[in-house]
Scaffold this motif. Structure first.
Motif, PDB file in Angstrom:
ATOM      1  N   GLU A  43       0.829  -1.194   0.000  1.00 29.41           N
ATOM      2  CA  GLU A  43       0.000   0.000   0.000  1.00 29.41           C
ATOM      3  C   GLU A  43       0.874   1.258   0.000  1.00 29.41           C
ATOM      4  OE1 GLU A  43      -4.031   0.800   2.231  1.00 29.41           O
ATOM      5  OE2 GLU A  43      -2.348   1.006   3.627  1.00 29.41           O
ATOM      6  N   THR A  44       0.557   2.176  -0.902  1.00 29.31           N
ATOM      7  CA  THR A  44       1.288   3.444  -0.965  1.00 29.31           C
ATOM      8  C   THR A  44       0.714   4.403   0.075  1.00 29.31           C
ATOM      9  OG1 THR A  44      -0.211   4.453  -2.566  1.00 29.31           O
ATOM     10  CG2 THR A  44       1.639   3.161  -3.462  1.00 29.31           C
ATOM     11  N   PRO A  45       1.459   5.438   0.438  1.00 30.41           N
ATOM     12  CA  PRO A  45       0.912   6.416   1.385  1.00 30.41           C
ATOM     13  C   PRO A  45      -0.381   7.056   0.871  1.00 30.41           C
ATOM     14  CG  PRO A  45       3.282   6.716   1.184  1.00 30.41           C
ATOM     15  CD  PRO A  45       2.871   5.706   0.140  1.00 30.41           C
ATOM     16  N   GLU A  46      -0.478   7.264  -0.436  1.00 27.33           N
ATOM     17  CA  GLU A  46      -1.697   7.836  -1.003  1.00 27.33           C
ATOM     18  C   GLU A  46      -2.877   6.886  -0.836  1.00 27.33           C
ATOM     19  OE1 GLU A  46       1.204   7.535  -2.799  1.00 27.33           O
ATOM     20  OE2 GLU A  46       1.850   9.629  -2.652  1.00 27.33           O
ATOM     21  N   GLN A  47      -2.630   5.598  -1.061  1.00 28.37           N
ATOM     22  CA  GLN A  47      -3.697   4.609  -0.890  1.00 28.37           C
ATOM     23  C   GLN A  47      -4.124   4.523   0.574  1.00 28.37           C
ATOM     24  OE1 GLN A  47      -1.480   1.373  -2.628  1.00 28.37           O
ATOM     25  NE2 GLN A  47      -2.783   1.324  -4.455  1.00 28.37           N
ATOM     26  N   ALA A  48      -3.159   4.582   1.477  1.00 24.74           N
ATOM     27  CA  ALA A  48      -3.471   4.521   2.907  1.00 24.74           C
ATOM     28  C   ALA A  48      -4.309   5.729   3.317  1.00 24.74           C
ATOM     29  CB  ALA A  48      -2.184   4.457   3.730  1.00 24.74           C
ATOM     30  N   ALA A  49      -3.941   6.906   2.805  1.00 28.80           N
ATOM     31  CA  ALA A  49      -4.693   8.117   3.131  1.00 28.80           C
ATOM     32  C   ALA A  49      -6.110   8.043   2.576  1.00 28.80           C
ATOM     33  CB  ALA A  49      -3.969   9.346   2.583  1.00 28.80           C
ATOM     34  N   ARG A  50      -6.249   7.527   1.357  1.00 29.64           N
ATOM     35  CA  ARG A  50      -7.572   7.391   0.738  1.00 29.64           C
ATOM     36  C   ARG A  50      -8.420   6.382   1.511  1.00 29.64           C
ATOM     37  NH1 ARG A  50      -5.959   7.285  -4.157  1.00 29.64           N
ATOM     38  NH2 ARG A  50      -5.640   5.053  -4.333  1.00 29.64           N
ATOM     39  N   ARG A  51      -7.804   5.263   1.925  1.00 27.54           N
ATOM     40  CA  ARG A  51      -8.523   4.245   2.695  1.00 27.54           C
ATOM     41  C   ARG A  51      -8.998   4.818   4.024  1.00 27.54           C
ATOM     42  NH1 ARG A  51      -6.411   1.732   6.518  1.00 27.54           N
ATOM     43  NH2 ARG A  51      -4.285   1.851   5.740  1.00 27.54           N
ATOM     44  N   GLU A  52      -8.134   5.567   4.692  1.00 26.65           N
ATOM     45  CA  GLU A  52      -8.507   6.146   5.976  1.00 26.65           C
ATOM     46  C   GLU A  52      -9.596   7.206   5.813  1.00 26.65           C
ATOM     47  OE1 GLU A  52      -9.182   6.830   9.736  1.00 26.65           O
ATOM     48  OE2 GLU A  52      -7.987   5.164   8.991  1.00 26.65           O
ATOM     49  N   ALA A  53      -9.513   8.008   4.752  1.00 26.33           N
ATOM     50  CA  ALA A  53     -10.549   9.022   4.503  1.00 26.33           C
ATOM     51  C   ALA A  53     -11.894   8.362   4.240  1.00 26.33           C
ATOM     52  CB  ALA A  53     -10.144   9.905   3.324  1.00 26.33           C
ATOM     53  N   THR A  54     -11.890   7.278   3.481  1.00 28.35           N
ATOM     54  CA  THR A  54     -13.133   6.554   3.194  1.00 28.35           C
ATOM     55  C   THR A  54     -13.703   5.951   4.475  1.00 28.35           C
ATOM     56  OG1 THR A  54     -12.397   6.055   0.961  1.00 28.35           O
ATOM     57  CG2 THR A  54     -14.150   4.666   1.857  1.00 28.35           C
ATOM     58  N   ALA A  55     -12.844   5.367   5.293  1.00 29.07           N
ATOM     59  CA  ALA A  55     -13.297   4.783   6.555  1.00 29.07           C
ATOM     60  C   ALA A  55     -13.883   5.856   7.463  1.00 29.07           C
ATOM     61  CB  ALA A  55     -12.138   4.072   7.252  1.00 29.07           C
ATOM     62  N   LYS A  56     -13.266   7.029   7.475  1.00 27.15           N
ATOM     63  CA  LYS A  56     -13.769   8.134   8.298  1.00 27.15           C
ATOM     64  C   LYS A  56     -15.150   8.570   7.813  1.00 27.15           C
ATOM     65  CE  LYS A  56     -12.609  12.748   9.934  1.00 27.15           C
ATOM     66  NZ  LYS A  56     -11.657  13.856   9.875  1.00 27.15           N
ATOM     67  N   GLN A  57     -15.337   8.646   6.494  1.00 31.00           N
ATOM     68  CA  GLN A  57     -16.647   9.012   5.947  1.00 31.00           C
ATOM     69  C   GLN A  57     -17.707   8.004   6.362  1.00 31.00           C
ATOM     70  OE1 GLN A  57     -15.735   9.198   1.774  1.00 31.00           O
ATOM     71  NE2 GLN A  57     -15.548  11.433   1.788  1.00 31.00           N
ATOM     72  N   TYR A  58     -17.372   6.706   6.299  1.00 30.43           N
ATOM     73  CA  TYR A  58     -18.331   5.675   6.703  1.00 30.43           C
ATOM     74  C   TYR A  58     -18.664   5.784   8.186  1.00 30.43           C
ATOM     75  CZ  TYR A  58     -18.333   3.115   2.302  1.00 30.43           C
ATOM     76  OH  TYR A  58     -18.513   2.744   0.989  1.00 30.43           O
ATOM     77  N   ARG A  59     -17.642   6.025   9.017  1.00 27.96           N
ATOM     78  CA  ARG A  59     -17.896   6.160  10.455  1.00 27.96           C
ATOM     79  C   ARG A  59     -18.816   7.347  10.739  1.00 27.96           C
ATOM     80  NH1 ARG A  59     -12.338   4.981  10.707  1.00 27.96           N
ATOM     81  NH2 ARG A  59     -11.836   7.180  10.992  1.00 27.96           N
ATOM     82  N   GLU A  60     -18.545   8.473  10.077  1.00 24.10           N
ATOM     83  CA  GLU A  60     -19.374   9.665  10.288  1.00 24.10           C
ATOM     84  C   GLU A  60     -20.804   9.444   9.795  1.00 24.10           C
ATOM     85  OE1 GLU A  60     -17.168  12.794   8.412  1.00 24.10           O
ATOM     86  OE2 GLU A  60     -15.680  12.862  10.017  1.00 24.10           O
ATOM     87  N   ALA A  61     -20.947   8.803   8.638  1.00 27.85           N
ATOM     88  CA  ALA A  61     -22.289   8.532   8.106  1.00 27.85           C
ATOM     89  C   ALA A  61     -23.041   7.590   9.037  1.00 27.85           C
ATOM     90  CB  ALA A  61     -22.192   7.935   6.705  1.00 27.85           C
TER      91      ALA A  61
END
Length: 94
Positions: A43-61
């Motif tokens: 996993e690249t740092p960009e992929q990790a950041a995108r994965r974490e951002a997506t997970a954060k969106q799901y948690r907030e939703a």
């Protein structure tokens, strides 16, 4: 699968195999680790950041959906709770 630590050599081998067109599952079998481990290693740092951002969106939703459910549930059951409380207090008063 045995506990295999990520080493620079294993990471280089995994990158070499991915460049050759191997799947993560094939690489995992070759190296002796699980497929998710290979995914994490590559996993690249960009992929990790995108994965974490997506997970954060799901948690907030999910948090917002839970708040909405609670608001509707408690509003719908308010009268029943009040009646139950009234009966309980009446029983205490005797």
């Amino acid at each position: 699968m045995s506990k295999i630590k990520k080493t620079p050599e294993l990471l280089a081998r995994a990158k070499q195999l991915i460049d050759q067109g191997w799947t993560q599952a094939e690489i995992a079998d070759e190296i002796g680790v699980g497929r998710p481990t290979i995914g994490a290693w590559l996993e690249t740092p960009e992929q990790a950041a995108r994965r974490e951002a997506t997970a954060k969106q799901y948690r907030e939703a999910n948090r917002e959906a839970q708040k909405e459910y609670d608001r509707k549930y408690y509003a719908a059951n308010r009268e029943a709770r009040l009646e139950s409380s009234r009966k309980w207090h009446a029983a205490l008063a005797g």
